[in-house]
Write a protein that holds these residues in place. Structure first.
Motif, PDB file in Angstrom:
ATOM      1  N   ARG A 230       0.836  -1.207   0.000  1.00 50.99           N
ATOM      2  CA  ARG A 230       0.000   0.000   0.000  1.00 50.99           C
ATOM      3  C   ARG A 230       0.868   1.254   0.000  1.00 50.99           C
ATOM      4  O   ARG A 230       0.370   2.334  -0.260  1.00 50.99           O
ATOM      5  CB  ARG A 230      -0.936  -0.002   1.207  1.00 50.99           C
ATOM      6  CG  ARG A 230      -2.037  -1.036   1.086  1.00 50.99           C
ATOM      7  CD  ARG A 230      -3.102  -0.839   2.174  1.00 50.99           C
ATOM      8  NE  ARG A 230      -4.299  -1.591   1.876  1.00 50.99           N
ATOM      9  CZ  ARG A 230      -4.500  -2.853   2.229  1.00 50.99           C
ATOM     10  NH1 ARG A 230      -3.555  -3.488   2.903  1.00 50.99           N
ATOM     11  NH2 ARG A 230      -5.608  -3.486   1.915  1.00 50.99           N
ATOM     12  N   ASP A 261      -6.063  -3.612 -10.286  1.00 47.91           N
ATOM     13  CA  ASP A 261      -7.232  -2.858  -9.842  1.00 47.91           C
ATOM     14  C   ASP A 261      -6.802  -1.675  -8.999  1.00 47.91           C
ATOM     15  O   ASP A 261      -7.381  -0.613  -9.057  1.00 47.91           O
ATOM     16  CB  ASP A 261      -8.165  -3.754  -9.020  1.00 47.91           C
ATOM     17  CG  ASP A 261      -8.892  -4.727  -9.933  1.00 47.91           C
ATOM     18  OD1 ASP A 261      -9.092  -4.380 -11.115  1.00 47.91           O
ATOM     19  OD2 ASP A 261      -9.232  -5.829  -9.473  1.00 47.91           O
ATOM     20  N   ARG A 262      -5.781  -1.894  -8.166  1.00 51.88           N
ATOM     21  CA  ARG A 262      -5.218  -0.831  -7.341  1.00 51.88           C
ATOM     22  C   ARG A 262      -3.749  -1.085  -7.119  1.00 51.88           C
ATOM     23  O   ARG A 262      -3.419  -2.209  -6.739  1.00 51.88           O
ATOM     24  CB  ARG A 262      -5.941  -0.770  -5.977  1.00 51.88           C
ATOM     25  CG  ARG A 262      -6.769   0.489  -5.856  1.00 51.88           C
ATOM     26  CD  ARG A 262      -7.216   0.804  -4.443  1.00 51.88           C
ATOM     27  NE  ARG A 262      -7.408  -0.323  -3.577  1.00 51.88           N
ATOM     28  CZ  ARG A 262      -8.611  -0.830  -3.251  1.00 51.88           C
ATOM     29  NH1 ARG A 262      -9.697  -0.296  -3.706  1.00 51.88           N
ATOM     30  NH2 ARG A 262      -8.681  -1.846  -2.431  1.00 51.88           N
ATOM     31  N   PRO A 263      -2.874  -0.115  -7.351  1.00 51.24           N
ATOM     32  CA  PRO A 263      -3.142   1.194  -7.939  1.00 51.24           C
ATOM     33  C   PRO A 263      -3.350   1.092  -9.450  1.00 51.24           C
ATOM     34  O   PRO A 263      -2.713   0.273 -10.104  1.00 51.24           O
ATOM     35  CB  PRO A 263      -1.868   1.977  -7.623  1.00 51.24           C
ATOM     36  CG  PRO A 263      -0.800   0.937  -7.526  1.00 51.24           C
ATOM     37  CD  PRO A 263      -1.451  -0.302  -7.022  1.00 51.24           C
ATOM     38  N   ARG A 264      -4.256   1.908  -9.974  1.00 50.74           N
ATOM     39  CA  ARG A 264      -4.512   1.887 -11.412  1.00 50.74           C
ATOM     40  C   ARG A 264      -4.202   3.250 -12.024  1.00 50.74           C
ATOM     41  O   ARG A 264      -3.371   3.355 -12.925  1.00 50.74           O
ATOM     42  CB  ARG A 264      -5.970   1.496 -11.687  1.00 50.74           C
ATOM     43  CG  ARG A 264      -6.312   1.450 -13.179  1.00 50.74           C
ATOM     44  CD  ARG A 264      -7.805   1.288 -13.405  1.00 50.74           C
ATOM     45  NE  ARG A 264      -8.308   0.007 -12.931  1.00 50.74           N
ATOM     46  CZ  ARG A 264      -8.351  -1.117 -13.658  1.00 50.74           C
ATOM     47  NH1 ARG A 264      -7.909  -1.112 -14.901  1.00 50.74           N
ATOM     48  NH2 ARG A 264      -8.824  -2.229 -13.157  1.00 50.74           N
ATOM     49  N   GLU A 268      -3.533   7.176  -8.133  1.00 55.25           N
ATOM     50  CA  GLU A 268      -3.377   6.065  -7.191  1.00 55.25           C
ATOM     51  C   GLU A 268      -1.915   5.623  -7.100  1.00 55.25           C
ATOM     52  O   GLU A 268      -1.426   5.287  -6.021  1.00 55.25           O
ATOM     53  CB  GLU A 268      -4.270   4.887  -7.607  1.00 55.25           C
ATOM     54  CG  GLU A 268      -5.745   5.153  -7.324  1.00 55.25           C
ATOM     55  CD  GLU A 268      -6.696   4.165  -7.995  1.00 55.25           C
ATOM     56  OE1 GLU A 268      -7.904   4.244  -7.718  1.00 55.25           O
ATOM     57  OE2 GLU A 268      -6.236   3.320  -8.815  1.00 55.25           O
ATOM     58  N   TRP A 269      -1.211   5.633  -8.216  1.00 61.43           N
ATOM     59  CA  TRP A 269       0.221   5.299  -8.175  1.00 61.43           C
ATOM     60  C   TRP A 269       0.980   6.339  -7.364  1.00 61.43           C
ATOM     61  O   TRP A 269       1.891   6.011  -6.601  1.00 61.43           O
ATOM     62  CB  TRP A 269       0.799   5.182  -9.584  1.00 61.43           C
ATOM     63  CG  TRP A 269       0.601   3.797 -10.155  1.00 61.43           C
ATOM     64  CD1 TRP A 269      -0.369   3.391 -11.012  1.00 61.43           C
ATOM     65  CD2 TRP A 269       1.390   2.634  -9.862  1.00 61.43           C
ATOM     66  NE1 TRP A 269      -0.239   2.052 -11.277  1.00 61.43           N
ATOM     67  CE2 TRP A 269       0.833   1.561 -10.586  1.00 61.43           C
ATOM     68  CE3 TRP A 269       2.510   2.395  -9.059  1.00 61.43           C
ATOM     69  CZ2 TRP A 269       1.364   0.268 -10.538  1.00 61.43           C
ATOM     70  CZ3 TRP A 269       3.045   1.101  -9.006  1.00 61.43           C
ATOM     71  CH2 TRP A 269       2.465   0.063  -9.741  1.00 61.43           C
TER      72      TRP A 269
END
Ligand code: ZN
Length: 299
Positions: A230, A261-264, A268-269
């Motif tokens: 995360r 899906d995450r990070p996309r 988010e990155w």
């Protein structure tokens, strides 16, 4: 007040300090890393002098350059093992310091210590898994998974991940073991060897930085696929190049190509790839290792 001892042991210098994690140290000394006997004597001397001034430590934490033996069942626990710094091979760091000072010792890699500090006190607080990377004279990485530092058969050596060379890069890589591993392509010495100039002498618009961001992003995307962190804290001297972290974030989003899906999204990155939150995370981490070791037996 109860204090702890912290040792952040790097290949060129060692920081020894007394205090507590997350606070300004009460005493701190920088010691050059020379031969093991002389260096360990100076560390012991620093702590003994502070004890005689009324600053005893309850336990000692050591974040050490490696490779090191972290297996509690091994007779070589707390030793530096197969380091390219030949004089340090087989050095009993934790035992020598613990016996001389008569305190329990918490021992881990320098980058695991930094990962622990960023996870408990810094930019990765509450974000699990958390990875800490340092990009400088080499590339090192440590991780916290399920609240604990990641150990395995040995310990993670993220800098020696095998990565792909970019099509326009003819540099063969500088790692004596693997040539073009991640560290061999993207550490400070690799940048210098490829371009014939030290990183700090390359202008910010030099193509070196676009390539560097691409390599750093490639390794981080691979780590994302393996550990799904995360937070990935990007520390070390090379990471301090102005604007580099933003280039790494957008290169990572682009290399991942929307698969996860995450990070996309680039946003988010950017939330995953973070600058360090602590000034000397390895030292705070060593204090945390000491706090965790207090009460355990003396080696
Ligand atoms: Zn390598």
């Amino acid at each position: 007040m109860e204090f702890y001892g912290a040792v952040e042991a790097g290949g060129t210098k060692i920081v020894a300090a007394i205090g507590k994690a997350g606070e300004e140290p009460r005493a701190l000394e920088r010691i050059p890393t020379t031969d093991p006997g002389e260096t360990l004597d100076r560390i012991i001397g620093f702590f003994q002098a502070r004890v005689s001034e009324g600053l005893p430590v309850r336990a000692l934490g050591v974040g050490c350059f490696g490779p090191v033996d972290l297996d509690p069942a091994s007779p070589q626990w707390g030793f530096i093992t197969s380091t390219p710094k030949l004089r340090w091979q087989g050095t009993d760091v934790a035992g020598t310091l613990g016996r001389a000072l008569g305190v329990p010792v918490g021992f881990d890699t320098d980058v695991n210590a930094a990962a622990l500090a960023e996870y408990r006190l810094g930019a990765a607080r509450g974000l699990d898994p958390a990875v800490y990377l340092t990009v400088g004279t080499g590339i090192g990485g440590g991780a916290v998974v399920n609240g604990r530092l990641l150990h395995g058969a040995a310990h993670p050596e993220m800098g020696h991940m095998l990565v792909s060379r970019r099509g326009d890069d003819a540099f063969p890589g500088s790692c004596p073991f693997h040539g073009s591993c991640w560290e061999g392509l993207a550490s400070g010495p690799a940048v210098e060897a490829r371009w014939g100039r030290r990183g700090q002498d390359l202008p910010l618009d030099h193509p070196a930085w676009d390539l560097e961001a691409w390599y750093l992003a490639q390794g981080i995307v691979s780590l994302q696929m393996v550990l799904s962190p995360r937070a990935v804290i990007l520390g070390g001297g090379v990471s301090e190049v102005p604007g580099l972290i933003d280039r790494v974030r957008s290169a990572a989003a682009s290399l991942c190509a929307g698969y996860l899906d995450r990070p996309r999204t680039p946003t988010e990155w950017a939330d995953v790839i973070r600058a360090p939150g602590l000034k000397i995370p390895g030292l705070d981490g060593a204090f945390l290792l000491a706090e965790d070791a207090a009460g355990s037996r003396i080696a």
